[in-house]
Design an enzyme around this catalytic site. Structure first.
Site, PDB file in Angstrom:
ATOM      1  N   TYR A  24      -6.009  10.831   5.098  1.00  0.00           N
ATOM      2  CA  TYR A  24      -4.237  11.233   4.557  1.00  0.00           C
ATOM      3  C   TYR A  24      -3.834  11.964   2.932  1.00  0.00           C
ATOM      4  O   TYR A  24      -5.389  12.356   2.742  1.00  0.00           O
ATOM      5  CB  TYR A  24      -3.549  10.095   4.291  1.00  0.00           C
ATOM      6  CG  TYR A  24      -3.804   8.968   5.391  1.00  0.00           C
ATOM      7  CD1 TYR A  24      -2.601   9.489   6.788  1.00  0.00           C
ATOM      8  CD2 TYR A  24      -4.286   8.222   6.144  1.00  0.00           C
ATOM      9  CE1 TYR A  24      -2.674   8.876   8.088  1.00  0.00           C
ATOM     10  CE2 TYR A  24      -4.018   7.814   7.183  1.00  0.00           C
ATOM     11  CZ  TYR A  24      -3.368   7.408   8.349  1.00  0.00           C
ATOM     12  OH  TYR A  24      -3.505   6.609   9.403  1.00  0.00           O
ATOM     13  N   GLY A  54      -8.748  -7.886   8.020  1.00  0.00           N
ATOM     14  CA  GLY A  54      -7.736  -6.489   8.555  1.00  0.00           C
ATOM     15  C   GLY A  54      -8.245  -7.714  10.438  1.00  0.00           C
ATOM     16  O   GLY A  54      -7.486  -8.254  10.538  1.00  0.00           O
ATOM     17  N   ARG A  92      -7.291   2.332  -2.839  1.00  0.00           N
ATOM     18  CA  ARG A  92      -8.178   2.254  -1.514  1.00  0.00           C
ATOM     19  C   ARG A  92      -8.724   3.393  -1.037  1.00  0.00           C
ATOM     20  O   ARG A  92      -8.733   4.389  -1.074  1.00  0.00           O
ATOM     21  CB  ARG A  92      -7.344   1.508  -0.709  1.00  0.00           C
ATOM     22  CG  ARG A  92      -8.544   1.453   0.788  1.00  0.00           C
ATOM     23  CD  ARG A  92      -7.527   0.570   1.896  1.00  0.00           C
ATOM     24  NE  ARG A  92      -8.625  -0.494   2.853  1.00  0.00           N
ATOM     25  CZ  ARG A  92      -8.338   0.002   4.124  1.00  0.00           C
ATOM     26  NH1 ARG A  92      -7.543   0.119   4.736  1.00  0.00           N
ATOM     27  NH2 ARG A  92      -9.136  -1.485   4.659  1.00  0.00           N
ATOM     28  N   GLN A 112       0.582  -0.591  -0.018  1.00  0.00           N
ATOM     29  CA  GLN A 112       0.277   0.116  -0.284  1.00  0.00           C
ATOM     30  C   GLN A 112       0.942   1.200  -0.072  1.00  0.00           C
ATOM     31  O   GLN A 112       1.822   1.595   0.559  1.00  0.00           O
ATOM     32  CB  GLN A 112      -1.161   0.160   1.235  1.00  0.00           C
ATOM     33  CG  GLN A 112      -1.833   1.047   1.365  1.00  0.00           C
ATOM     34  CD  GLN A 112      -3.117   1.677   2.474  1.00  0.00           C
ATOM     35  OE1 GLN A 112      -2.149   1.584   3.230  1.00  0.00           O
ATOM     36  NE2 GLN A 112      -3.851   1.526   2.438  1.00  0.00           N
TER      37      GLN A 112
HETATM   38  C1  8OZ Z   1      -3.863   2.756  12.200  1.00  0.00           C
HETATM   39  C2  8OZ Z   1      -3.526   3.437  13.123  1.00  0.00           C
HETATM   40  C3  8OZ Z   1      -2.243   4.235  12.057  1.00  0.00           C
HETATM   41  C4  8OZ Z   1      -2.108   4.704  10.190  1.00  0.00           C
HETATM   42  C5  8OZ Z   1      -4.693   3.622   8.620  1.00  0.00           C
HETATM   43  C6  8OZ Z   1      -2.675   3.503   7.634  1.00  0.00           C
HETATM   44  O1  8OZ Z   1      -6.224   4.257   8.706  1.00  0.00           O
HETATM   45  C7  8OZ Z   1      -3.258   3.901   8.762  1.00  0.00           C
HETATM   46  C8  8OZ Z   1      -2.983   3.576  10.087  1.00  0.00           C
HETATM   47  C9  8OZ Z   1      -4.019   3.019  11.027  1.00  0.00           C
HETATM   48  O2  8OZ Z   1      -5.291   3.742   7.003  1.00  0.00           O
END
Ligand code: 8OZ
Length: 370
Positions: free
Chosen positions: A183, A328, A230, A97
């Site tokens: 993000y 998950g 995603r 990813q």
């Molecule tokens: C949990 C803790 C830190 C990062 C996401 C990459 O939520 C994460 C993530 C999940 O997509």
């Protein structure tokens, strides 16, 4: 009618079954490079139809949490090569990813302790995970970001291209672009975090521009058949918000349809939370999203996630609502999840206390069926 154990394809990637491992941040790679424990963890889960690795930062700037393995250091790429070799030897398929956290970071994790970057200088009300000067780990508020300038965007696209190439060179079967969970790309998509007035902000067309450009650059570099993405249309994760997610994400998937991607991975609802979570006043219509993609000519596998169990996943695949289901927490606790589903065997319970950070405990020591 398909069942979970039937082989399928996601673009160029042939899957032995429709039970995939969702990306899971585990914070077990000090030095940001995969180690032997990480190799064991992924190899143990190789009977998944597809493993999607934990989020893997494309650059130092894209890093938002301590001890997360990236794709930008030579030693990290060497570590990933060991992971992909081990998974392939065990008969599995694995994509990584590719991730840029944007504003969900902390100055102590950034190059030169600079500000994290974002579409707009709006701080996320969220936490990240840092290492204190004495070596102990701690949750910390995300730092105030700075807005990316228009001139910096080509560099971001180049960072994605280089990382996708490095991933394939390290033996991955492909990549998943992380455009979910608040993000960088999701920050551009949602109006709450994107208040730009240039070609990357404002209208839906403008807010989807960066994600579509990233998808196009990556697909051109490694092939659409090895590129997935995603998305999480309604999640509030990391303080993202949009009052009208349906037209936004319908537009996004209709444009992604033209890139001939391997898969579209959709988190239905609040990530790791209620499936009926909504933003704005209407419930999100997941069927409409899928149909919009198919009507626009999209042929990629439709991959779904969020709180599925064997029964609901079987129903999703049998009804044609999904081609692949990702799990998950169940894969954290059950390395042999596919076999357990097949035999209707009892499942190990995941231990939340060992999800993030630490060593083998709660990582590689969950028992297999005898
Ligand atoms: C949990 C803790 C830190 C990062 C996401 C990459 O939520 C994460 C993530 C999940 O997509």
């Amino acid at each position: 009618m398909s069942d979970l154990f039937e082989p399928t394809k996601a673009g160029d990637i042939a899957l032995a079954n429709r039970i995939a491992m969702a990306p899971l941040t585990r914070n077990r790679s000090p030095g940001e490079a995969p180690n032997d424990l990480n190799v064991t963890y992924y190899q143990q889960r190789a009977t998944a139809g597809l493993i999607i690795t934990e989020g893997t930062p494309i650059t130092h700037q894209g890093q938002g949490y301590a001890h997360v393995p990236g794709l930008y250091k030579p030693e990290a790429l060497e570590g990933w090569k060991k992971v992909t070799d081990a998974v392939h030897k065990a008969g599995g398929k694995i994509v990584t990813q590719i991730w840029h956290v944007g504003r969900v970071s902390h100055t102590s994790l950034q190059p030169g302790e600079g500000k994290p970057v974002a579409p707009s200088a709006i701080t996320a009300k969220s936490k990240t995970y840092i290492i204190n000067p004495d070596g102990s780990g701690a949750f910390a508020d995300t730092s105030e970001p700075r807005a990316l300038s228009l001139e910096e965007i080509p560099g971001i696209l180049e960072d994605y291209r280089v990382a996708a190439r490095a991933a394939v060179d390290a033996g991955f079967d492909g990549v998943e672009i992380h455009a979910a969970n608040g993000y960088l790309l999701d920050q551009f998509l949602r109006s709450g975090s994107n208040q730009r007035t240039d070609a990357y902000g404002g209208s839906i067309e403008n807010r989807t521009r960066l994600t579509l450009e990233v998808a196009a650059v990556v697909a051109k570099e490694i092939g659409g058949g090895r590129t997935g993405i995603r998305i999480s249309p309604v999640t509030p994760a990391n303080d993202v918000f949009d009052p009208e997610p349906q037209p936004l994400f319908n537009h996004l998937v209709s444009k992604l349809a033209g890139l001939d991607l391997a898969f579209i991975h959709v988190i239905e609802g609040a990530t790791g939370g209620p499936r009926d979570f909504k933003q704005g006043d209407k419930p999100f219509d997941w069927d409409e999203l899928r149909k919009t993609y198919r009507d626009a000519g999209g042929k990629g596998a439709w991959m779904v996630n969020n709180g599925y169990d064997k029964a609901s996943a079987t129903e999703a695949v049998a009804s044609g609502r999904a081609d692949i289901v990702t799990f998950g927490k169940l894969f954290i606790a059950n390395p042999d999840l596919v076999r357990r589903f097949k035999e209707d065997a009892p499942l190990n319970e995941p231990n939340k206390a060992t999800f993030y950070g630490g060593g083998a405990e709660g990582y590689t020591d969950y028992p297999f069926l005898p």
